[in-house]
Design a protein around this motif. Structure first.
Motif, short mmCIF file in Angstrom:
data_model
loop_
_atom_site.label_atom_id
_atom_site.label_comp_id
_atom_site.label_asym_id
_atom_site.label_seq_id
_atom_site.Cartn_x
_atom_site.Cartn_y
_atom_site.Cartn_z
N LEU A 50 -1.63 -0.71 -43.56
CA LEU A 50 -2.23 -0.05 -44.71
C LEU A 50 -1.16 0.58 -45.61
O LEU A 50 -1.24 0.51 -46.84
N ARG A 51 -0.16 1.21 -45.01
CA ARG A 51 0.89 1.84 -45.80
C ARG A 51 1.71 0.79 -46.55
O ARG A 51 2.11 1.00 -47.70
N LEU A 52 1.99 -0.32 -45.89
CA LEU A 52 2.71 -1.40 -46.56
C LEU A 52 1.96 -1.88 -47.79
O LEU A 52 2.53 -2.04 -48.87
N LEU A 53 0.65 -2.09 -47.65
CA LEU A 53 -0.16 -2.57 -48.77
C LEU A 53 -0.27 -1.52 -49.87
O LEU A 53 -0.31 -1.85 -51.06
N PRO A 69 4.48 11.18 -45.24
CA PRO A 69 5.50 12.18 -45.55
C PRO A 69 6.50 11.60 -46.56
O PRO A 69 6.75 10.39 -46.55
N ALA A 70 7.03 12.43 -47.43
CA ALA A 70 7.88 11.95 -48.53
C ALA A 70 9.07 11.13 -48.03
O ALA A 70 9.35 10.05 -48.55
N LEU A 71 9.77 11.62 -47.02
CA LEU A 71 10.94 10.90 -46.52
C LEU A 71 10.55 9.58 -45.87
O LEU A 71 11.28 8.60 -45.96
N SER A 72 9.41 9.56 -45.21
CA SER A 72 8.93 8.33 -44.60
C SER A 72 8.63 7.29 -45.67
O SER A 72 8.90 6.10 -45.49
N ALA A 112 11.82 5.79 -46.81
CA ALA A 112 12.33 4.86 -45.79
C ALA A 112 11.58 3.52 -45.84
O ALA A 112 12.19 2.46 -45.68
N TRP A 113 10.28 3.56 -46.10
CA TRP A 113 9.51 2.33 -46.20
C TRP A 113 9.93 1.51 -47.42
O TRP A 113 10.03 0.29 -47.35
N TYR A 137 11.07 -1.67 -58.47
CA TYR A 137 10.22 -0.54 -58.04
C TYR A 137 10.66 0.00 -56.68
O TYR A 137 10.86 1.22 -56.52
N HIS A 138 10.84 -0.87 -55.71
CA HIS A 138 11.17 -0.40 -54.36
C HIS A 138 12.58 0.20 -54.29
O HIS A 138 12.81 1.18 -53.57
N ALA A 139 13.52 -0.37 -55.03
CA ALA A 139 14.87 0.20 -55.05
C ALA A 139 14.87 1.58 -55.71
O ALA A 139 15.51 2.52 -55.22
N GLU A 140 14.11 1.72 -56.79
CA GLU A 140 14.05 3.02 -57.47
C GLU A 140 13.37 4.06 -56.58
O GLU A 140 13.87 5.19 -56.44
N GLU A 141 12.23 3.69 -55.97
CA GLU A 141 11.53 4.63 -55.10
C GLU A 141 12.32 4.91 -53.82
O GLU A 141 12.18 5.98 -53.21
N GLY A 142 13.17 3.97 -53.42
CA GLY A 142 14.04 4.18 -52.26
C GLY A 142 15.34 4.88 -52.62
O GLY A 142 16.23 5.02 -51.79
N ARG A 143 15.44 5.29 -53.90
CA ARG A 143 16.58 6.06 -54.41
C ARG A 143 17.89 5.27 -54.41
O ARG A 143 18.97 5.85 -54.36
N ARG A 144 17.77 3.95 -54.49
CA ARG A 144 18.95 3.10 -54.66
C ARG A 144 18.98 2.67 -56.13
O ARG A 144 18.63 1.56 -56.48
#
Length: 268
Positions: free
Chosen positions: A74-77, A138-141, A144-145, A168-175
């Motif tokens: 569910l979190r992945l989706l 949680p924000a850090l989790s 990490a995802w 999107y994922h790189a930005e949200e992952g802070r890369r």
């Protein structure tokens, strides 16, 4: 009549709220099948039942007690924001394809996601479910995802196919450095498809990412404004095109700052 009055008063006519409320009544055995396609309502239980005050609270209660693997899917989706193939969901979640298939089928039966077994694709389509799942993160989790999705897609050689998702994922992952590179890739792809307006959308995003990075390769900043100038020329915006091409020339020229610059150091 008691059941109808109960549902109308609690859900205020919201179809999805009504749907989730009925599922809650079934879970609590207030509604039970009585045969021949009919259902029986236990009026005594209904009178004592207290539904959560909002739709989001109902969804949160339906998520409570879910297993770790179910929540992973569910979190992945919730983070993916679109359809996902079963095979890619397995790679991204770290679960076996058979396990993901079984989980998707169960969660689909529980109306928490949509699973199309013929196409092998699953998705979260209800905004309320997505929000409830994200609220459980949680924000850090969550960061990490996003990183996990980013690194897995890169390892699979899927950067070209999923370039927009990787921004999107790189930005949200802070890369932010990777997000900038993928935004430029999307812009190049858009220009090849003769979609300069879409290219400009991601070049504007790339400029915002460059501002978040303390030092960028001079060549990257040059490519950013060169592509932007070309895209604006295709759109017929000649003034903006000249401005961005001049900015590209400035970043290309050697000068103070060496090969790493902040965006402000090279701007006109």
């Amino acid at each position: 009549p008691e059941l109808v009055d109960f549902l109308v008063s609690r859900t205020r006519g919201n179809p999805f709220y009504l749907y989730q409320a009925v599922l809650t009544l079934i879970d609590r055995r207030v509604l039970t099948p009585s045969g021949l396609g009919r259902w029986q309502c236990a009026a005594s239980l209904l009178s004592r039942l207290v539904l959560p005050a909002s739709l989001s609270k109902i969804v949160e209660k339906r998520l409570a007690g879910r297993g770790a693997d179910e929540m992973s899917v569910l979190r992945l989706l919730a983070l993916w924001e679109g359809e996902l193939s079963l095979s890619l969901a397995a790679r991204l979640s770290g679960l076996k394809p058979g396990a993901v298939r079984a989980l998707a089928h169960r969660l689909d039966q529980d109306n928490l996601l949509e699973y199309d077994p013929e196409r092998g694709r699953l998705s979260l389509t209800q905004a309320e479910i997505r929000q409830a799942v994200l609220s459980s993160f949680p924000a850090l989790s969550r960061v990490a995802w996003h990183l996990r999705i980013l690194l897995t897609l890169e390892a699979l050689g899927k950067s070209e196919t999923y370039a927009e998702e990787l921004v999107y994922h790189a930005e949200e992952g802070r890369r932010y450095d990777k997000a900038l590179s993928f935004a430029l890739l999307v812009a190049r792809q858009s220009m090849q498809l003769m979609a300069p307006a879409h290219a400009c959308q991601f070049l504007r995003r790339a400029e915002g990412l460059a501002r978040r990075i303390k030092r960028c390769p001079r060549r990257t900043l040059y490519q950013l404004y060169l592509q932007w100038g070309q895209a604006e020329r295709w759109r017929g915006h000649l003034g903006e095109s000249r401005e961005y091409l001049e900015q590209a020339r400035i970043f290309l020229d050697r000068g103070p700052g060496g090969d790493q610059l902040s965006l402000e150091e090279g701007q006109v």
